[in-house]
Write an enzyme that holds these catalytic residues in place. Structure first.
Site, short mmCIF file in Angstrom:
data_model
loop_
_atom_site.label_atom_id
_atom_site.label_comp_id
_atom_site.label_asym_id
_atom_site.label_seq_id
_atom_site.Cartn_x
_atom_site.Cartn_y
_atom_site.Cartn_z
N ARG A 129 0.93 -5.36 4.47
CA ARG A 129 1.40 -5.71 5.73
C ARG A 129 2.62 -5.64 5.85
O ARG A 129 3.53 -6.34 4.80
CB ARG A 129 0.45 -6.93 6.18
CG ARG A 129 -0.91 -7.01 6.49
CD ARG A 129 -1.35 -6.15 7.73
NE ARG A 129 -2.67 -5.85 8.05
CZ ARG A 129 -3.28 -4.95 7.54
NH1 ARG A 129 -2.81 -3.95 6.80
NH2 ARG A 129 -4.68 -4.55 7.70
N HIS A 145 1.60 3.75 8.70
CA HIS A 145 0.31 2.95 8.19
C HIS A 145 -0.79 3.91 8.06
O HIS A 145 -1.84 3.94 8.87
CB HIS A 145 0.05 2.09 9.60
CG HIS A 145 -0.82 0.85 9.05
ND1 HIS A 145 -0.56 -0.41 9.40
CD2 HIS A 145 -1.71 0.65 8.19
CE1 HIS A 145 -1.68 -1.15 8.93
NE2 HIS A 145 -2.28 -0.23 8.13
P1 NDP Z 1 -9.22 -8.72 -1.14
O1 NDP Z 1 -9.33 -10.14 -0.50
O2 NDP Z 1 -10.33 -8.04 -1.86
O3 NDP Z 1 -8.10 -9.02 -2.40
C1 NDP Z 1 -7.06 -9.85 -2.15
C2 NDP Z 1 -6.31 -10.20 -3.51
O4 NDP Z 1 -5.09 -10.59 -3.38
C3 NDP Z 1 -7.16 -10.76 -4.63
O5 NDP Z 1 -6.93 -10.49 -5.69
C4 NDP Z 1 -6.61 -12.37 -4.21
O6 NDP Z 1 -6.48 -13.20 -5.20
C5 NDP Z 1 -5.10 -11.95 -3.78
N1 NDP Z 1 -4.34 -13.20 -3.31
C6 NDP Z 1 -4.49 -13.44 -1.97
N2 NDP Z 1 -3.76 -14.51 -1.94
C7 NDP Z 1 -2.99 -14.68 -2.99
C8 NDP Z 1 -1.85 -15.31 -3.27
N3 NDP Z 1 -1.26 -16.65 -2.43
N4 NDP Z 1 -1.28 -15.34 -4.37
C9 NDP Z 1 -1.47 -14.25 -5.37
N5 NDP Z 1 -2.49 -13.56 -5.09
C10 NDP Z 1 -3.26 -13.48 -4.01
O7 NDP Z 1 -8.39 -7.59 -0.14
P2 NDP Z 1 -8.42 -6.19 -0.37
O8 NDP Z 1 -8.24 -5.63 -1.62
O9 NDP Z 1 -9.66 -5.69 0.21
O10 NDP Z 1 -7.29 -5.87 0.76
C11 NDP Z 1 -6.02 -6.22 0.63
C12 NDP Z 1 -4.99 -5.85 1.67
O11 NDP Z 1 -4.92 -4.51 1.74
C13 NDP Z 1 -5.98 -5.96 3.12
O12 NDP Z 1 -5.78 -7.49 3.39
C14 NDP Z 1 -4.76 -5.31 3.94
O13 NDP Z 1 -3.81 -6.11 4.64
C15 NDP Z 1 -4.48 -4.21 3.03
N6 NDP Z 1 -4.82 -2.92 3.39
C16 NDP Z 1 -3.81 -2.04 4.01
C17 NDP Z 1 -4.27 -0.59 4.11
C18 NDP Z 1 -3.15 0.43 4.64
O14 NDP Z 1 -3.59 1.45 5.28
N7 NDP Z 1 -1.80 0.12 4.77
C19 NDP Z 1 -5.64 -0.30 4.39
C20 NDP Z 1 -6.60 -1.39 4.09
C21 NDP Z 1 -6.01 -2.56 3.47
P3 NDP Z 1 -7.85 -13.71 -6.00
O15 NDP Z 1 -8.55 -12.51 -6.62
O16 NDP Z 1 -7.54 -14.85 -6.86
O17 NDP Z 1 -8.82 -14.19 -4.65
#
Ligand code: NDP
Length: 309
Positions: free
Chosen positions: A224, A272
């Site tokens: 994002r 995007h």
């Molecule tokens: P998930 O919820 O499956 O994974 C999120 C990951 O981020 C987890 O490993 C989580 O840790 C980690 N995380 C969250 N908060 C923190 C923190 N404070 N510190 C360190 N690690 C953190 O999300 P997705 O993989 O499905 O998607 C990720 C993002 O990708 C979406 O939110 C979206 O913004 C972006 N996206 C972008 C797209 C594009 O076209 N540009 C398309 C699709 C998605 P833990 O494993 O410990 O919970």
């Protein structure tokens, strides 16, 4: 019972067709032309206008039309008692892996520099290290980041991940939490952000983070726009802390015409498109959750509203 699609300024006929493939009798309403608001129990939303969800008194589930859910969490008019679900989709993972792989390889094999040399008719070989010597660090090892990390590892890069909680992965090491961020960054030549946007992760791509990377590190942000402090990226590029960046997401989208990223020689901009949601592959899980709602069964891919993802 019916499902409403709230996706302003967008022709949603592809979504309706994809949903009906899995549920031919599904009754679909399209916002704002709602006929029977009382019948709506399931809402499918992207950038829903504030207040739009309030017109459905019998809502039982709100689903994002993508993996991200910030548009829902930021909607203060959203009915709080209704659970949120999001998309977890093999297609989303695969297309993100393609995007990140393309960015990493372009950087690793100096393709941008060669295009520059071509413009100058310059025949000059640039040094490439062994693939296993390039450290690729994935911030956010969730559904998408974890898959991307697996693919990059299979290809031969030296991959590590960073997440909020401790994870054990077969193919690569995952560092966890703020305490281990420095070690993670210290071995990351290409930093890939695939984090969800939360109060903890907003502005995480800042000068302090860039300073902890090895010299000439490269940034890929496909998560994002608000993860990145724009001015800090420009400053890091000017100071040579970073050698370049590939950005797919921005604080304001479309990226404003006057924004300095457009013309920056070391920044590559994409609109995007890293991993767009594909109605055909996403429809099945949406219909599955719709049926879970009907039968009062547990929902799939529920969002932890407290954690913000
Ligand atoms: P998930 O919820 O499956 O994974 C999120 C990951 O981020 C987890 O490993 C989580 O840790 C980690 N995380 C969250 N908060 C923190 C923190 N404070 N510190 C360190 N690690 C953190 O999300 P997705 O993989 O499905 O998607 C990720 C993002 O990708 C979406 O939110 C979206 O913004 C972006 N996206 C972008 C797209 C594009 O076209 N540009 C398309 C699709 C998605 P833990 O494993 O410990 O919970």
């Amino acid at each position: 019972m019916s499902l409403v699609i709230i996706y302003p300024h967008r022709d949603v006929s592809d979504w309706i067709a994809a949903l009906r493939k899995h549920a031919p009798a599904l009754k679909v309403e399209v916002w704002p032309d709602i006929v029977e608001p009382d019948q709506v129990e399931f809402a499918l939303c992207w950038n829903q206008p504030p207040g739009s969800l309030q017109q459905f008194p019998n809502l039982k589930c709100i689903s994002s039309l993508g993996a991200g859910i910030n548009h829902l969490l930021n909607d203060l008019t959203r009915p709080r008692e209704v659970p949120l679900v999001r998309l977890v989709d093999d297609n989303l993972k695969q297309s993100m892996a393609e995007y990140v792989m393309a960015g990493v390889l372009e950087h690793f094999r100096h393709l941008k520099a060669y295009r520059r040399q071509q413009r100058e008719h310059l025949w000059e070989e640039l040094k490439v290290s062994h693939i296993s010597e390039l450290g690729v660090g994935i911030m956010g090892c969730g559904e998408i980041g974890g898959y991307v990390a697996d693919k990059l590892t299979d290809f031969g890069f030296s991959v590590q991940g960073w997440s909020r909680t401790r994870q054990e992965r077969d193919k690569f090491q995952v560092y966890a939490g703020h305490d281990e961020l420095g070690v993670f960054l210290g071995q990351t030549d290409v930093l890939v952000c695939l984090l969800p946007l939360t109060p903890e992760t907003e502005n995480i791509l800042n000068l302090d983070t860039f300073r902890q990377l090895p010299e000439n590190a490269y940034l890929i942000n496909a998560a994002r726009g608000a993860h990145l402090v724009d001015a800090d990226l420009l400053s890091a590029l000017d100071r040579g802390l970073l050698s370049g960046a590939l950005l797919d997401v921005f604080r304001e989208e479309p990226l404003p015409q006057q924004h300095p990223f457009w013309k920056h020689d070391k920044i590559a901009v994409t609109p995007h498109i890293a991993s767009p949601t594909n109605p055909d592959s996403a429809a099945e899980q949406i219909v599955a959750n719709y049926h879970q709602v009907i039968s009062d069964a547990p929902l799939r891919n529920i969002v932890d509203v407290e954690c913000g993802y």
